[in-house]
Design a protein around this motif. Structure first.
Motif, PDB file in Angstrom:
ATOM      1  N   ARG A 117     -60.425  -3.831  14.139  1.00  0.00           N
ATOM      2  CA  ARG A 117     -59.942  -2.434  14.185  1.00  0.00           C
ATOM      3  C   ARG A 117     -60.578  -1.737  12.983  1.00  0.00           C
ATOM      4  O   ARG A 117     -60.483  -2.360  11.877  1.00  0.00           O
ATOM      5  CB  ARG A 117     -58.365  -2.192  14.049  1.00  0.00           C
ATOM      6  N   VAL A 118     -61.157  -0.508  13.240  1.00  0.00           N
ATOM      7  CA  VAL A 118     -62.095  -0.054  12.294  1.00  0.00           C
ATOM      8  C   VAL A 118     -61.120   1.173  11.752  1.00  0.00           C
ATOM      9  O   VAL A 118     -60.553   2.067  12.308  1.00  0.00           O
ATOM     10  CB  VAL A 118     -63.303   0.432  12.756  1.00  0.00           C
ATOM     11  N   PHE A 119     -61.285   1.541  10.451  1.00  0.00           N
ATOM     12  CA  PHE A 119     -60.867   2.674   9.685  1.00  0.00           C
ATOM     13  C   PHE A 119     -61.989   3.349   8.852  1.00  0.00           C
ATOM     14  O   PHE A 119     -62.923   2.539   8.183  1.00  0.00           O
ATOM     15  CB  PHE A 119     -59.782   2.224   8.637  1.00  0.00           C
ATOM     16  N   ILE A 120     -62.053   4.697   8.884  1.00  0.00           N
ATOM     17  CA  ILE A 120     -63.130   5.118   8.241  1.00  0.00           C
ATOM     18  C   ILE A 120     -62.687   6.285   7.080  1.00  0.00           C
ATOM     19  O   ILE A 120     -61.765   7.092   7.651  1.00  0.00           O
ATOM     20  CB  ILE A 120     -64.321   5.669   8.947  1.00  0.00           C
ATOM     21  N   GLU A 121     -63.310   6.110   5.881  1.00  0.00           N
ATOM     22  CA  GLU A 121     -62.905   7.180   4.830  1.00  0.00           C
ATOM     23  C   GLU A 121     -64.166   7.664   4.197  1.00  0.00           C
ATOM     24  O   GLU A 121     -65.145   7.120   4.236  1.00  0.00           O
ATOM     25  CB  GLU A 121     -61.882   6.827   3.752  1.00  0.00           C
ATOM     26  N   GLU A 122     -63.906   8.984   3.640  1.00  0.00           N
ATOM     27  CA  GLU A 122     -65.251   9.597   2.886  1.00  0.00           C
ATOM     28  C   GLU A 122     -65.237   8.984   1.696  1.00  0.00           C
ATOM     29  O   GLU A 122     -64.002   8.885   0.918  1.00  0.00           O
ATOM     30  CB  GLU A 122     -65.082  11.091   2.658  1.00  0.00           C
ATOM     31  N   ILE A 123     -66.437   8.848   1.095  1.00  0.00           N
ATOM     32  CA  ILE A 123     -66.613   8.521  -0.504  1.00  0.00           C
ATOM     33  C   ILE A 123     -67.353   9.661  -1.048  1.00  0.00           C
ATOM     34  O   ILE A 123     -68.524  10.147  -0.372  1.00  0.00           O
ATOM     35  CB  ILE A 123     -67.244   7.124  -0.611  1.00  0.00           C
ATOM     36  N   LYS A 124     -66.670  10.564  -1.930  1.00  0.00           N
ATOM     37  CA  LYS A 124     -67.459  11.552  -2.514  1.00  0.00           C
ATOM     38  C   LYS A 124     -66.755  11.865  -3.997  1.00  0.00           C
ATOM     39  O   LYS A 124     -65.463  11.407  -4.082  1.00  0.00           O
ATOM     40  CB  LYS A 124     -67.434  12.621  -1.552  1.00  0.00           C
ATOM     41  N   PRO A 125     -67.355  12.568  -4.512  1.00  0.00           N
ATOM     42  CA  PRO A 125     -66.777  13.033  -6.119  1.00  0.00           C
ATOM     43  C   PRO A 125     -65.423  13.716  -5.657  1.00  0.00           C
ATOM     44  O   PRO A 125     -65.166  14.268  -4.861  1.00  0.00           O
ATOM     45  CB  PRO A 125     -67.688  13.797  -6.787  1.00  0.00           C
ATOM     46  N   GLU A 162     -70.265 -13.892   4.916  1.00  0.00           N
ATOM     47  CA  GLU A 162     -70.364 -14.658   6.061  1.00  0.00           C
ATOM     48  C   GLU A 162     -69.917 -13.996   7.409  1.00  0.00           C
ATOM     49  O   GLU A 162     -70.642 -13.972   8.292  1.00  0.00           O
ATOM     50  CB  GLU A 162     -70.109 -16.280   5.993  1.00  0.00           C
ATOM     51  N   THR A 163     -68.836 -13.849   7.358  1.00  0.00           N
ATOM     52  CA  THR A 163     -67.961 -13.235   8.492  1.00  0.00           C
ATOM     53  C   THR A 163     -68.673 -12.066   9.034  1.00  0.00           C
ATOM     54  O   THR A 163     -68.939 -11.583  10.253  1.00  0.00           O
ATOM     55  CB  THR A 163     -66.308 -13.066   8.197  1.00  0.00           C
ATOM     56  N   ILE A 164     -69.029 -11.043   8.025  1.00  0.00           N
ATOM     57  CA  ILE A 164     -69.645  -9.831   8.288  1.00  0.00           C
ATOM     58  C   ILE A 164     -70.943 -10.059   8.761  1.00  0.00           C
ATOM     59  O   ILE A 164     -71.718  -9.597   9.959  1.00  0.00           O
ATOM     60  CB  ILE A 164     -69.454  -8.837   7.116  1.00  0.00           C
ATOM     61  N   ARG A 165     -71.691 -10.703   8.193  1.00  0.00           N
ATOM     62  CA  ARG A 165     -73.117 -11.303   8.226  1.00  0.00           C
ATOM     63  C   ARG A 165     -73.149 -11.686   9.796  1.00  0.00           C
ATOM     64  O   ARG A 165     -74.146 -11.304  10.552  1.00  0.00           O
ATOM     65  CB  ARG A 165     -73.766 -12.237   7.484  1.00  0.00           C
ATOM     66  N   LYS A 166     -72.143 -12.537  10.205  1.00  0.00           N
ATOM     67  CA  LYS A 166     -72.329 -13.234  11.645  1.00  0.00           C
ATOM     68  C   LYS A 166     -71.826 -12.238  12.653  1.00  0.00           C
ATOM     69  O   LYS A 166     -72.468 -11.981  13.765  1.00  0.00           O
ATOM     70  CB  LYS A 166     -71.507 -14.316  11.726  1.00  0.00           C
ATOM     71  N   ARG A 167     -70.782 -11.500  12.354  1.00  0.00           N
ATOM     72  CA  ARG A 167     -70.211 -10.676  13.574  1.00  0.00           C
ATOM     73  C   ARG A 167     -70.603  -9.086  13.319  1.00  0.00           C
ATOM     74  O   ARG A 167     -70.258  -8.343  14.382  1.00  0.00           O
ATOM     75  CB  ARG A 167     -68.639 -11.130  13.426  1.00  0.00           C
ATOM     76  N   GLY A 168     -70.720  -8.549  12.262  1.00  0.00           N
ATOM     77  CA  GLY A 168     -71.200  -7.460  11.776  1.00  0.00           C
ATOM     78  C   GLY A 168     -69.794  -6.498  11.920  1.00  0.00           C
ATOM     79  O   GLY A 168     -68.579  -7.084  12.154  1.00  0.00           O
ATOM     80  N   PHE A 169     -69.743  -5.326  11.942  1.00  0.00           N
ATOM     81  CA  PHE A 169     -68.716  -4.263  11.928  1.00  0.00           C
ATOM     82  C   PHE A 169     -68.725  -3.675  13.761  1.00  0.00           C
ATOM     83  O   PHE A 169     -69.793  -3.691  14.198  1.00  0.00           O
ATOM     84  CB  PHE A 169     -68.879  -3.197  11.143  1.00  0.00           C
ATOM     85  N   ALA A 170     -67.529  -3.452  13.941  1.00  0.00           N
ATOM     86  CA  ALA A 170     -67.588  -2.931  15.416  1.00  0.00           C
ATOM     87  C   ALA A 170     -68.119  -1.279  15.558  1.00  0.00           C
ATOM     88  O   ALA A 170     -68.466  -1.180  16.571  1.00  0.00           O
ATOM     89  CB  ALA A 170     -66.108  -2.896  15.723  1.00  0.00           C
ATOM     90  N   LYS A 171     -68.457  -0.687  14.367  1.00  0.00           N
ATOM     91  CA  LYS A 171     -68.832   0.503  14.418  1.00  0.00           C
ATOM     92  C   LYS A 171     -70.157   0.459  13.562  1.00  0.00           C
ATOM     93  O   LYS A 171     -70.376   0.058  12.516  1.00  0.00           O
ATOM     94  CB  LYS A 171     -68.030   1.691  13.950  1.00  0.00           C
ATOM     95  N   LEU A 172     -71.190   1.468  13.995  1.00  0.00           N
ATOM     96  CA  LEU A 172     -72.495   1.694  13.213  1.00  0.00           C
ATOM     97  C   LEU A 172     -72.371   3.237  12.990  1.00  0.00           C
ATOM     98  O   LEU A 172     -71.827   4.185  13.493  1.00  0.00           O
ATOM     99  CB  LEU A 172     -73.530   1.383  14.124  1.00  0.00           C
ATOM    100  N   ASN A 185     -70.823  -0.653  18.220  1.00  0.00           N
ATOM    101  CA  ASN A 185     -72.182  -1.333  17.786  1.00  0.00           C
ATOM    102  C   ASN A 185     -72.112  -2.441  19.007  1.00  0.00           C
ATOM    103  O   ASN A 185     -71.363  -3.126  19.271  1.00  0.00           O
ATOM    104  CB  ASN A 185     -71.633  -2.178  16.392  1.00  0.00           C
ATOM    105  N   PRO A 186     -73.278  -2.300  19.785  1.00  0.00           N
ATOM    106  CA  PRO A 186     -73.134  -2.895  20.922  1.00  0.00           C
ATOM    107  C   PRO A 186     -73.375  -4.641  20.780  1.00  0.00           C
ATOM    108  O   PRO A 186     -73.157  -5.336  21.524  1.00  0.00           O
ATOM    109  CB  PRO A 186     -74.613  -2.466  21.460  1.00  0.00           C
ATOM    110  N   ASN A 187     -73.757  -4.892  19.311  1.00  0.00           N
ATOM    111  CA  ASN A 187     -73.849  -6.455  19.293  1.00  0.00           C
ATOM    112  C   ASN A 187     -72.667  -7.021  18.400  1.00  0.00           C
ATOM    113  O   ASN A 187     -72.529  -8.124  17.948  1.00  0.00           O
ATOM    114  CB  ASN A 187     -75.167  -6.420  18.449  1.00  0.00           C
TER     115      ASN A 187
END
Ligand code: F6R
Ligand code: ZN
Length: 191
Positions: A117-125, A162-172, A185-187
């Motif tokens: 499950r993905v969560f997205i937030e902004e990073i800014k000043p 390692e976990t992310i290197r192998k599986r990636g994130f579900a979103k790009l 993320n298709p892969n």
């Protein structure tokens, strides 16, 4: 209890933390398995291009109960359509959290739990992001200038790449019509 010396350090909007004790540099070759457009990666590397993607200046401690402070500078750019980003990691010690403080530029942080499950937030000043325990995190520079943020986290968190290197994130996070867009993320999950 081991004692640790208090310190103060200078933090500039350009991301310099002085004095620091480690400086980590990540170039395209270090991230070749992470970007989704493998052809764009290999084309660039075969032409001898190995751009700097991000740098981290860190003041770290070793003892449980202490905090590490790290400043990340992600340069602006893309590999194919995908904006430059950090590798991303889970913390080895699952119960640890983290705070990011935006310093300059604009970007997004992708967070993901073990179920994908993905969560997205902004990073800014003038914005902070709280990353709760158990979420992998990757920062993405969606702007035209350097994205700079400060991270504060427990010194005994540990980093599982390692976990992310192998599986990636579900979103790009990619550029579409000149703007950032979040796509599946298709892969994802294919080791
Ligand atoms: C520390 C943290 C940040 C990152 C930095 C680089 O726990 O989340 O300081 O380490 O932004 O990203 P990675 O470590 O994923 O290469
Ligand atoms: Zn972290």
């Amino acid at each position: 209890m081991m004692t640790s010396e208090p310190y103060s350090a200078k933090l500039s909007k350009t991301g310099m933390l002085l004095p620091y004790n480690t400086r980590t540099e990540r170039r395209l070759a270090d991230l070749r398995e992470y970007f989704s457009d493998k052809r764009a990666v290999e084309d660039a590397l075969s032409k001898g291009e190995n751009p700097l993607i991000y740098v981290v200046y860190e003041i770290s401690r070793k003892t449980e109960g202490e905090l590490n402070v790290g400043c990340t500078i992600i340069y602006p750019g893309k590999v194919g359509d995908e904006y430059y980003f950090t590798k991303g990691h889970f913390h080895v010690k699952e119960a640890t959290s983290e705070v990011y403080i935006g310093m300059s530029g604009e970007g997004l942080i992708l967070m993901q739990d073990k179920e994908g499950r993905v969560f997205i937030e902004e990073i800014k000043p003038e914005m902070i992001v709280y990353i709760p325990p158990g979420l992998a995190h990757r920062s993405v520079n969606t702007g035209r200038t350097e994205l700079v943020f400060l991270a504060i986290y427990p010194s005994d968190s540990g980093h599982d790449y390692e976990t992310i290197r192998k599986r990636g994130f579900a979103k790009l996070i990619v550029e579409r019509d000149g703007r950032p867009a979040v796509i599946d993320n298709p892969n994802y999950g294919r080791d």
